[in-house]
Write an enzyme that holds these catalytic residues in place. Structure first.
Site, PDB file in Angstrom:
ATOM      1  N   ARG A 159       3.432  37.146 -16.656  1.00  0.00           N
ATOM      2  CA  ARG A 159       3.627  38.049 -17.746  1.00  0.00           C
ATOM      3  C   ARG A 159       2.478  39.286 -17.571  1.00  0.00           C
ATOM      4  O   ARG A 159       2.808  40.343 -18.187  1.00  0.00           O
ATOM      5  CB  ARG A 159       3.022  37.209 -18.922  1.00  0.00           C
ATOM      6  CG  ARG A 159       4.165  36.240 -19.131  1.00  0.00           C
ATOM      7  CD  ARG A 159       3.744  35.724 -20.953  1.00  0.00           C
ATOM      8  NE  ARG A 159       4.144  34.406 -21.171  1.00  0.00           N
ATOM      9  CZ  ARG A 159       5.788  34.258 -21.511  1.00  0.00           C
ATOM     10  NH1 ARG A 159       6.286  35.170 -21.709  1.00  0.00           N
ATOM     11  NH2 ARG A 159       5.936  33.078 -21.733  1.00  0.00           N
ATOM     12  N   GLU A 206      13.388  42.460 -28.303  1.00  0.00           N
ATOM     13  CA  GLU A 206      13.536  41.348 -27.500  1.00  0.00           C
ATOM     14  C   GLU A 206      13.005  42.018 -26.080  1.00  0.00           C
ATOM     15  O   GLU A 206      13.194  43.106 -25.630  1.00  0.00           O
ATOM     16  CB  GLU A 206      15.147  41.075 -27.391  1.00  0.00           C
ATOM     17  CG  GLU A 206      15.517  39.523 -27.969  1.00  0.00           C
ATOM     18  CD  GLU A 206      14.946  38.513 -27.057  1.00  0.00           C
ATOM     19  OE1 GLU A 206      13.881  38.649 -26.462  1.00  0.00           O
ATOM     20  OE2 GLU A 206      15.484  37.384 -27.450  1.00  0.00           O
ATOM     21  N   ASP A 207      12.647  40.894 -25.251  1.00  0.00           N
ATOM     22  CA  ASP A 207      12.422  41.308 -23.696  1.00  0.00           C
ATOM     23  C   ASP A 207      13.664  41.525 -22.949  1.00  0.00           C
ATOM     24  O   ASP A 207      13.786  42.577 -22.281  1.00  0.00           O
ATOM     25  CB  ASP A 207      11.406  40.219 -23.169  1.00  0.00           C
ATOM     26  CG  ASP A 207      12.051  38.797 -23.255  1.00  0.00           C
ATOM     27  OD1 ASP A 207      13.056  38.664 -23.945  1.00  0.00           O
ATOM     28  OD2 ASP A 207      11.375  37.982 -22.827  1.00  0.00           O
ATOM     29  N   ASP A 253      20.095  38.103 -21.772  1.00  0.00           N
ATOM     30  CA  ASP A 253      20.846  37.442 -20.669  1.00  0.00           C
ATOM     31  C   ASP A 253      22.279  37.113 -21.039  1.00  0.00           C
ATOM     32  O   ASP A 253      23.048  37.723 -21.010  1.00  0.00           O
ATOM     33  CB  ASP A 253      19.905  36.334 -20.178  1.00  0.00           C
ATOM     34  CG  ASP A 253      20.420  35.671 -18.909  1.00  0.00           C
ATOM     35  OD1 ASP A 253      21.237  36.296 -17.976  1.00  0.00           O
ATOM     36  OD2 ASP A 253      20.081  34.458 -18.691  1.00  0.00           O
ATOM     37  N   PHE A 304      16.839  36.558 -11.410  1.00  0.00           N
ATOM     38  CA  PHE A 304      15.541  36.326 -12.663  1.00  0.00           C
ATOM     39  C   PHE A 304      14.442  37.282 -12.415  1.00  0.00           C
ATOM     40  O   PHE A 304      13.897  37.412 -11.465  1.00  0.00           O
ATOM     41  CB  PHE A 304      15.197  35.155 -12.338  1.00  0.00           C
ATOM     42  CG  PHE A 304      14.355  34.348 -13.458  1.00  0.00           C
ATOM     43  CD1 PHE A 304      15.051  34.007 -14.615  1.00  0.00           C
ATOM     44  CD2 PHE A 304      12.937  34.234 -13.308  1.00  0.00           C
ATOM     45  CE1 PHE A 304      14.276  33.539 -15.896  1.00  0.00           C
ATOM     46  CE2 PHE A 304      12.244  33.680 -14.374  1.00  0.00           C
ATOM     47  CZ  PHE A 304      12.852  33.451 -15.769  1.00  0.00           C
TER      48      PHE A 304
HETATM   49  P1  5GP Z   1      19.585  34.360 -23.428  1.00  0.00           P
HETATM   50  O1  5GP Z   1      19.867  33.490 -24.517  1.00  0.00           O
HETATM   51  O2  5GP Z   1      20.285  35.770 -23.731  1.00  0.00           O
HETATM   52  O3  5GP Z   1      20.395  33.829 -22.310  1.00  0.00           O
HETATM   53  O4  5GP Z   1      18.347  34.226 -22.956  1.00  0.00           O
HETATM   54  C1  5GP Z   1      17.258  34.970 -23.798  1.00  0.00           C
HETATM   55  C2  5GP Z   1      15.719  34.695 -23.222  1.00  0.00           C
HETATM   56  O5  5GP Z   1      15.880  33.888 -21.804  1.00  0.00           O
HETATM   57  C3  5GP Z   1      15.115  35.888 -23.086  1.00  0.00           C
HETATM   58  O6  5GP Z   1      14.645  36.312 -24.037  1.00  0.00           O
HETATM   59  C4  5GP Z   1      13.716  35.311 -21.958  1.00  0.00           C
HETATM   60  O7  5GP Z   1      12.879  34.669 -22.692  1.00  0.00           O
HETATM   61  C5  5GP Z   1      14.854  34.300 -21.080  1.00  0.00           C
HETATM   62  N1  5GP Z   1      15.143  35.111 -19.841  1.00  0.00           N
HETATM   63  C6  5GP Z   1      16.278  35.382 -19.725  1.00  0.00           C
HETATM   64  N2  5GP Z   1      16.883  36.091 -18.266  1.00  0.00           N
HETATM   65  C7  5GP Z   1      15.384  36.146 -17.920  1.00  0.00           C
HETATM   66  C8  5GP Z   1      14.788  36.573 -16.678  1.00  0.00           C
HETATM   67  O8  5GP Z   1      15.369  37.270 -16.031  1.00  0.00           O
HETATM   68  N3  5GP Z   1      13.534  36.358 -16.617  1.00  0.00           N
HETATM   69  C9  5GP Z   1      12.758  35.803 -17.354  1.00  0.00           C
HETATM   70  N4  5GP Z   1      11.509  35.772 -17.424  1.00  0.00           N
HETATM   71  N5  5GP Z   1      13.072  35.408 -18.805  1.00  0.00           N
HETATM   72  C10 5GP Z   1      14.500  35.204 -18.930  1.00  0.00           C
END
Ligand code: 5GP
Length: 178
Positions: free
Chosen positions: A164, A98-99, A102, A151
């Site tokens: 990206r 995963e990137d 959050d 973010f």
């Molecule tokens: P979660 O379900 O954990 O809240 O969110 C996961 C996804 O939200 C990540 O895989 C990513 O695609 C997006 N995301 C969450 N935080 C960020 C951020 O700070 N920057 C970016 N570009 N994407 C985020």
């Protein structure tokens, strides 16, 4: 390109060094296990590509695309699979790449979904985590860096598909200062 970002959080060299450490840990833990690395598109593509080239044990790659309903900067936890795996993961050692984690809601859904397919194991390797924002209780064995509740963009991470291709990771400038 860099001048428009006042807060660079992680420089290219730091990312490279940490990715190499993560690959070392994975290589040590997965000897003889032929792990399947599942890249979550699109944000984790660069991370996966760099990571896998540093891994020294045989491994395979697969890709999943998910969309989480919500705004551009907030996920809702309701996840739709846009592209499923090609591989049958029954009996396989799976590592989700995963990137960023959050709230953890996307990953929580994803790991439940994959566990239901009877793999031998499922672990998570995330480049970034924002622990302050966590809503779901998930375990992530390999983590690159903790980042503050802001973010972030770059190294695969986008804002409306932009940024990206940055080599570094930066905090997105506040609306109005862009
Ligand atoms: P979660 O379900 O954990 O809240 O969110 C996961 C996804 O939200 C990540 O895989 C990513 O695609 C997006 N995301 C969450 N935080 C960020 C951020 O700070 N920057 C970016 N570009 N994407 C985020």
């Amino acid at each position: 390109m860099k001048t428009q970002f006042d807060k660079v959080l992680l420089e290219e060299g730091e990312i490279r060094a940490r990715v190499s450490e993560l690959a070392k840990a994975i290589s040590a833990d997965y000897q003889g296990m032929d792990p399947l690395l599942v890249c979550v598109l699109k944000g984790a593509v660069f991370f996966m590509a760099d990571l896998v080239r540093e891994i020294t044990v045989p491994c395979e790659l697969d890709f999943m695309a998910v969309s989480s309903y919500g705004s551009a900067t907030d996920s809702s936890g309701v996840v739709r699979i846009l592209k499923d795996l090609d591989a049958n993961i029954e009996g396989r050692h799976v590592i989700i790449i995963e990137d960023i984690i959050d709230t953890g809601l996307t990953l929580s859904y994803l790991s439940k979904n994959l566990r239901a397919r009877n793999p031998a194991s499922v672990e998570v390797c995330a480049l970034l985590t924002k622990p302050e924002r966590r809503k779901a209780d998930i375990s992530c064995k390999y983590v690159g860096f903790e980042v503050p509740d802001t973010f972030v963009v770059g190294y695969g991470l986008d804002f409306n598909e932009d940024y990206r291709n940055l080599r570094f990771i930066a905090a997105m400038p506040e609306e109005g200062s862009r």
